[in-house]
Design a protein around this motif. Structure first.
Motif, PDB file in Angstrom:
ATOM      1  N   LEU A   1      -6.959  -2.251   3.615  1.00 52.95           N
ATOM      2  CA  LEU A   1      -6.170  -1.428   4.531  1.00 52.95           C
ATOM      3  C   LEU A   1      -7.117  -0.834   5.573  1.00 52.95           C
ATOM      4  CD1 LEU A   1      -3.449   0.052   5.237  1.00 52.95           C
ATOM      5  CD2 LEU A   1      -4.293   1.920   3.781  1.00 52.95           C
TER       6      LEU A   1
ATOM      7  N   TRP B   1       0.860  -1.175   0.000  1.00 51.66           N
ATOM      8  CA  TRP B   1       0.000   0.000   0.000  1.00 51.66           C
ATOM      9  C   TRP B   1       0.904   1.234   0.000  1.00 51.66           C
ATOM     10  CZ3 TRP B   1      -5.320   0.422  -0.153  1.00 51.66           C
ATOM     11  CH2 TRP B   1      -6.043  -0.776  -0.021  1.00 51.66           C
TER      12      TRP B   1
ATOM     13  N   CYS C   1      -3.483   0.802  -3.462  1.00 44.12           N
ATOM     14  CA  CYS C   1      -3.052  -0.574  -3.282  1.00 44.12           C
ATOM     15  C   CYS C   1      -2.343  -1.002  -4.561  1.00 44.12           C
ATOM     16  CB  CYS C   1      -4.217  -1.493  -2.976  1.00 44.12           C
ATOM     17  SG  CYS C   1      -5.481  -1.581  -4.268  1.00 44.12           S
TER      18      CYS C   1
ATOM     19  N   ILE D   1      -3.076  -4.376   7.355  1.00 46.08           N
ATOM     20  CA  ILE D   1      -3.533  -4.997   6.115  1.00 46.08           C
ATOM     21  C   ILE D   1      -4.183  -6.327   6.479  1.00 46.08           C
ATOM     22  CG2 ILE D   1      -2.929  -5.983   3.888  1.00 46.08           C
ATOM     23  CD1 ILE D   1      -0.473  -4.304   3.795  1.00 46.08           C
TER      24      ILE D   1
END
Lengths: 112, 116
Positions: free
Chosen positions: A75, A35, A90, A64
């Motif tokens: 997330l 991320w 992402c 996560i």
């Protein structure tokens, strides 16, 4: 074609709340899921990443969650703060040395 | 140490002109990537350099786009005969490609290209 689908496109959360951003992928060869956080005028910066051999990874307020069978990952930002206001992406890739496949991003606004 | 740097930070050009965008990766990083970020969109992969291997050009949208890298240092992305749809932020990233490790890509601040 978009290999990683991200939702929602935008999100408004009150300070102290939980921000949740979801991503889904199709390619089962993907084995690295980072991320990235991007502030206006800056390049994306790695926030947290996970490999599919674990179902959850936590770093401070950021977690996560990974569901390999559903090919989804998300997330969670706990105790969201105004300073968390940014665009979150992402991504997924096949190991090291390959291009990242990005979702379209989620613009997060945390209100005071 | 210094991060990934890109120049110029902003570039305004006229349709049909050629432009060159520069990227200085983190010292010692063997891999270098170029991505394009259109307004409100995610990042699109353009091209990838790894050491002395042939670059992966699979993301280049047309033959107007090309890129070069000098050894494991500076890279230049060239767009010939620019079109308005080329307007975007062009981001460069570099990584160490440590075997078996997480290949974190570190991004530069980008070059914002505007084609009038």
């Amino acid at each position: 074609q978009q290999q990683v689908k991200q939702s929602p496109q935008s999100l408004i959360v009150q300070k102290g709340g939980i921000s949740i951003i979801n991503c889904a992928y199709e390619n089962t060869a993907f084995d690295y899921f980072p991320w990235y956080q991007q502030f206006p005028g800056k390049g994306p910066a790695l926030l947290i990443a996970i490999r599919p051999d674990v179902s959850e990874k936590k770093e401070g307020r950021f977690t996560i969650s990974f569901n390999k069978s559903a090919k989804q990952f998300s997330l969670h930002i706990m105790d969201s703060q105004p300073g968390d206001s940014a665009t979150y992406f992402c991504a997924a890739t096949i190991g090291a040395g390959y291009a990242l496949n990005f979702g379209k991003g989620t613009s997060l606004l945390v209100t005071p | 140490g210094a991060g990934v740097s890109q120049s110029p930070s902003n570039k305004v050009t006229e349709k049909g002109k050629d432009v060159e965008l520069r990227c200085d990766p983190i010292s010692g990083h063997t891999a270098l990537y170029w991505y394009r970020q259109r307004l409100g969109q995610g990042l699109e992969f353009l091209i990838y350099f790894q050491g002395n291997s042939a670059p992966d050009k699979s993301g280049l949208p047309s033959d107007r786009f090309s890129a070069e890298r000098t050894g494991e240092s500076v890279s230049t992305l060239t767009i010939q005969r620019t079109q308005q749809e080329d307007s975007a932020v062009y981001l460069c990233a570099s990584s160490l490609v440590a075997s078996g490790g997480q290949d974190t890509q570190y991004f530069g601040p980008g070059t914002r290209l505007t084609v009038l």
